[in-house]
Design an enzyme around this catalytic site. Structure first.
Site, PDB file in Angstrom:
ATOM      1  N   HIS A  56      10.691  58.309  63.651  1.00 46.83           N
ATOM      2  CA  HIS A  56      11.094  57.897  62.192  1.00 46.83           C
ATOM      3  C   HIS A  56      11.492  59.368  61.607  1.00 46.83           C
ATOM      4  O   HIS A  56      12.198  59.552  60.929  1.00 46.83           O
ATOM      5  CB  HIS A  56       9.797  58.093  61.367  1.00 46.83           C
ATOM      6  CG  HIS A  56       8.349  56.678  61.652  1.00 46.83           C
ATOM      7  ND1 HIS A  56       8.778  55.588  61.853  1.00 46.83           N
ATOM      8  CD2 HIS A  56       7.308  57.339  61.997  1.00 46.83           C
ATOM      9  CE1 HIS A  56       8.213  54.813  62.320  1.00 46.83           C
ATOM     10  NE2 HIS A  56       6.421  55.723  62.316  1.00 46.83           N
ATOM     11  N   HIS A 215       7.482  50.336  61.611  1.00 50.36           N
ATOM     12  CA  HIS A 215       7.320  50.409  62.751  1.00 50.36           C
ATOM     13  C   HIS A 215       7.524  49.026  63.599  1.00 50.36           C
ATOM     14  O   HIS A 215       7.576  48.926  64.981  1.00 50.36           O
ATOM     15  CB  HIS A 215       5.435  50.525  63.429  1.00 50.36           C
ATOM     16  CG  HIS A 215       5.205  51.642  62.458  1.00 50.36           C
ATOM     17  ND1 HIS A 215       4.491  51.458  61.795  1.00 50.36           N
ATOM     18  CD2 HIS A 215       4.979  52.857  63.185  1.00 50.36           C
ATOM     19  CE1 HIS A 215       4.144  53.113  61.218  1.00 50.36           C
ATOM     20  NE2 HIS A 215       4.910  53.471  61.578  1.00 50.36           N
TER      21      HIS A 215
END
Length: 327
Positions: A56, A215
Site C-alpha cells: 500500500h 487488498h
C-alpha cells in the site's frame, strides 16, 4: 508476472532496506523485528504508531516523520504485521506521554494490534479507522474497512501530537476525524501479489469493480465500464449520503491512486469530484491528489472526503516532513 524481484519472499525486506537508504536523513530501519522509526524520535510527546500489510506504499512507512507517525510496522504483502513488531516499535519510540496506535479495520490488523497492546507496559490508546462506505457495517462481520482516510487521521493526529496534545486528546481527535471521513474506490484491474504470481481476481476488459478494497477484495458490485463523470457521481453519491454534510460545509478532498493510474487521470477525477462537491453546496477547501494508499499495481482510484472546521484545517496545514508527504 513481471515484477522487479529477486525472491518474491524477500521483496518486502529488500524494499524496506532501499526505503531506509533513500530516506536515511528522516527514518531509521530496524530489522529484527522489522519496523521503521523517525531518525530522531521525540520521547516527550505522544508516540503515533501504525502499520499494516505491505503493498500500500507509501502507507504507512512513507508517513513516518515530523508531524505524522513516530513508527510504522510493515507486514508481508497484504498481511498484517506481527504483535512483536508493534511491541518493539512501541518500546523504541514510546515515552511517558504514551502510545497511540492507528489501526485500519481489518481482522488481522485488529487482532495483532490488540495482542501487542495487551503486552504493553505503559499508557496506550488506539484509533480504529473505518472510512470505506462501500461496505455495509450491518452486513459485514468486521464492519467497514479502513482505506485512504487513514492518511487523514495520521496527518491530523500527528500534528496535534507534535503540538503536545496528550494521549486522551489525540485519541479523541482521531476518532472525530475518522467519524467525519468517508471513502470509496473503483478498480479497472486486479493486482498480482508477488508470492502468488497470479491476479487476485479476474475482471473483463469492459468491466469495473465499484467499491473494491485495497487488498483486491470484491467491491459493492461488478459493472460495465463507465465514463469518469459517471464513476465520480456514483462514488460521491455514496460518500455524501454517509457524511450528510450541511450546506456551506468546508471539506478536504483526497483523490488517491491505487498504484496503476496516471496522475493525469487522477487530476481529472479531482476536477469532477470538486465540481460535484460544489454542486452539492460544499466547499473544497483543502486537497490532495496522488498515490498514497495503493494496492500494488491496481488500475483504479478512490475518493475521500473529510468534513472540516477551523481546528481540522489548522491541523491539516501544520508542517509535515516525511518521505511521502511534506509541506
Amino acid at each position: 508476472m513481471k515484477k522487479f524481484t529477486n525472491l518474491p519472499s524477500d521483496l518486502v525486506f529488500e524494499s524496506i532496506l532501499g526505503f531506509g537508504a533513500a530516506h536515511a536523513q528522516l527514518v531509521a530501519v530496524h530489522l529484527d523485528p522489522l519496523f521503521v522509526t523517525r531518525k530522531n524520535p521525540t520521547p516527550s510527546k505522544v508516540a503515533l504508531i501504525s502499520g499494516g500489510g505491505s503493498g500500500h506504499e507509501p502507507l504507512h512507512t512513507g508517513f513516518v516523520g515530523t508531524g505524522m507517525l513516530d513508527a510504522a510496522c510493515p507486514g508481508q504483502v497484504f498481511t498484517s504485521p506481527t504483535p512483536n513488531q508493534m511491541l518493539a516499535a512501541a518500546k523504541a519510540v514510546g515515552g511517558e506521554a504514551g502510545v497511540l496506535f492507528i489501526v485500519k479495520n481489518y481482522a488481522g490488523d485488529v487482532m495483532n494490534f490488540q495482542m501487542a497492546m495487551d503486552m504493553m507496559d505503559g499508557d496506550y490508546a488506539w484509533v480504529l479507522v473505518n472510512d470505506d462506505v462501500s461496505v455495509d457495517s450491518a452486513g459485514h462481520p468486521t464492519g467497514r474497512r479502513g482505506v485512504a482516510g487513514t492518511l487523514v487521521v495520521e496527518k491530523m493526529v500527528g500534528a496535534a501530537a507534535e503540538r503536545g496534545a496528550d494521549l486522551a486528546a489525540c485519541k479523541h481527535l482521531g476518532d472525530r476525524v475518522n467519524a467525519c471521513t468517508a471513502s470509496m474506490g473503483v478498480a479497472f484491474s486486479s493486482c498480482t501479489v508477488p508470492e502468488a504470481g497470479v491476479p487476485t481476481f479476474e475482471i473483463g476488459p469492459d468491466e469495473m469493480e465499484i467499491g473494491v478494497g485495497i487488498h483486491g477484495e470484491p467491491g459493492r458490485r461488478r459493472g460495465a465500464f463507465q465514463s469518469a463523470t459517471v464513476i465520480v457521481e456514483e462514488l460521491m453519491d455514496e460518500i455524501l449520503k454517509d457524511l450528510n454534510p450541511k450546506q456551506g460545509q468546508e471539506v478536504l478532498l483526497l483523490v488517491n491512486g491505487l498504484g496503476g493510474t496516471p496522475l493525469m487521470e487522477l487530476y481529472l477525477l479531482y476536477q469532477l469530484a470538486s465540481e460535484r462537491l460544489s454542486h452539492a453546496g460544499l466547499v473544497p477547501a483543502r486537497s490532495l491528489v496522488g498515490n498514497y494508499t495503493t494496492s500494488l499495481e491496481t488500475a483504479g482510484a478512490s475518493l475521500t472526503v473529510t468534513l472540516l472546521n477551523e481546528e481540522l484545517k489548522a491541523l491539516w496545514d501544520a508542517p509535515v516532513t516525511t518521505p511521502a508527504l511534506r509541506w
